[in-house]
Design an enzyme around this catalytic site. Structure first.
Site, PDB file in Angstrom:
ATOM      1  N   ASP A  15       0.820  -1.330   0.111  1.00 22.14           N
ATOM      2  CA  ASP A  15       0.138  -0.145   0.032  1.00 22.14           C
ATOM      3  C   ASP A  15       0.838   1.305   0.003  1.00 22.14           C
ATOM      4  OD1 ASP A  15      -2.586   1.520   0.218  1.00 22.14           O
ATOM      5  OD2 ASP A  15      -1.656   1.693   2.289  1.00 22.14           O
ATOM      6  N   GLU A 108      -0.933  -0.856  -5.884  1.00 25.62           N
ATOM      7  CA  GLU A 108      -1.875  -0.006  -6.572  1.00 25.62           C
ATOM      8  C   GLU A 108      -1.767   0.490  -7.790  1.00 25.62           C
ATOM      9  OE1 GLU A 108      -4.698   1.983  -3.162  1.00 25.62           O
ATOM     10  OE2 GLU A 108      -2.579   1.981  -2.602  1.00 25.62           O
ATOM     11  N   ASP A 188      -3.368   1.011   6.829  1.00 24.83           N
ATOM     12  CA  ASP A 188      -2.815   0.688   5.465  1.00 24.83           C
ATOM     13  C   ASP A 188      -2.189  -0.870   5.373  1.00 24.83           C
ATOM     14  OD1 ASP A 188      -1.928   3.465   4.765  1.00 24.83           O
ATOM     15  OD2 ASP A 188      -1.111   3.323   6.694  1.00 24.83           O
TER      16      ASP A 188
END
Ligand SMILES: [Zn+2]
Length: 237
Positions: A15, A108, A188
């Site tokens: 993350d 991501e 997170d």
């Protein structure tokens, strides 16, 4: 160019954060280096010196600026270059170590350019250097034969990684507390677990049942209820 490397038997979901540079699903946290913020004072000072030595009159007259101006401009540019080199080195080293210690890395697929349009976050994001990090991650992944997967970032921080329910939270909410299943985790880390799961679900399958169509006889066959596998050619069946 591919380089042989030993499988690590490790997979990781990453993350990208503002509070941290990256957090992974195992709870490892890499603090944000904040190169730009740290050198901001120095950079601003160098920029002011440069401006002070700039002469509008000379510019109007198409005359050369003073030597001191060019010196100040040079100093300012060198300081900028130093910060961007530090950031690049940091991203490169971190990406290398993530690739060396994992076989599969999910992260991501952030539209960093889109995010930077949000002025509130712009400074932190451009300072973070995620884009550079991702570029190195994919470069080393390719080079060392590791799987790198960019997953769509939708709801990765909102959804509960334990039960899948959506748990709305603002950027300032640092802890994920699920009212549905009671799961409690750092914001997170919860996101990183979701990212890894999403990544794994998009890798796909290769081999005999690559299309995903298992023949009906294969489902549940070959396993006894206690989980032991049986020889399908056994005459007792
Ligand atoms: Zn839950």
């Amino acid at each position: 160019m591919n380089v042989e490397s030993q499988p690590t038997n490790q997979i990781v979901g990453i993350d990208l954060g503002l509070k941290y540079f990256i957090a992974d699903n195992k709870g490892n946290i890499e603090p944000s280096p904040q190169f730009y913020r740290k050198s901001e004072k120095q950079l601003n000072r160098a920029n002011r010196k440069k401006s002070q030595k700039f002469s509008k009159e000379k510019k109007k007259a198409h005359a050369r600026q003073s030597n001191n101006y060019y010196k100040a401009r040079n100093r300012y540019a060198r300081k900028h270059l130093k910060v961007s080199r530090q950031r690049k080195e940091y991203c490169k080293r971190l990406a290398y170590s993530v690739i060396q210690s994992n076989d599969l890395v999910a992260y991501e697929d952030l539209n960093v350019k889109g995010l930077v349009h949000n002025r509130h976050l712009a400074k932190s994001i451009s300072d973070a250097g995620w884009y550079t990090f991702r570029e190195w991650l994919e470069y080393f992944g390719h080079k060392y034969g590791k799987v790198t997967i960019a997953v769509p970032p939708h709801n990765t921080s909102q959804n509960c990684s334990n039960c899948g329910e959506k748990v709305k939270k603002s950027l300032s909410t640092r802890t994920h507390v699920c009212p549905h299943c009671g799961y409690l985790e750092d914001r997170d880390i919860n996101a990183a677990i979701n990212i890894l799961r999403l990544g794994l679900s998009t890798v796909g399958h290769t081999g005999t049942y690559a299309t995903g169509d298992l023949p009906s006889w294969a489902v549940g066959r070959g396993l006894l209820s206690n989980g032991e596998s049986v020889n399908v050619e056994s005459p007792s069946l």
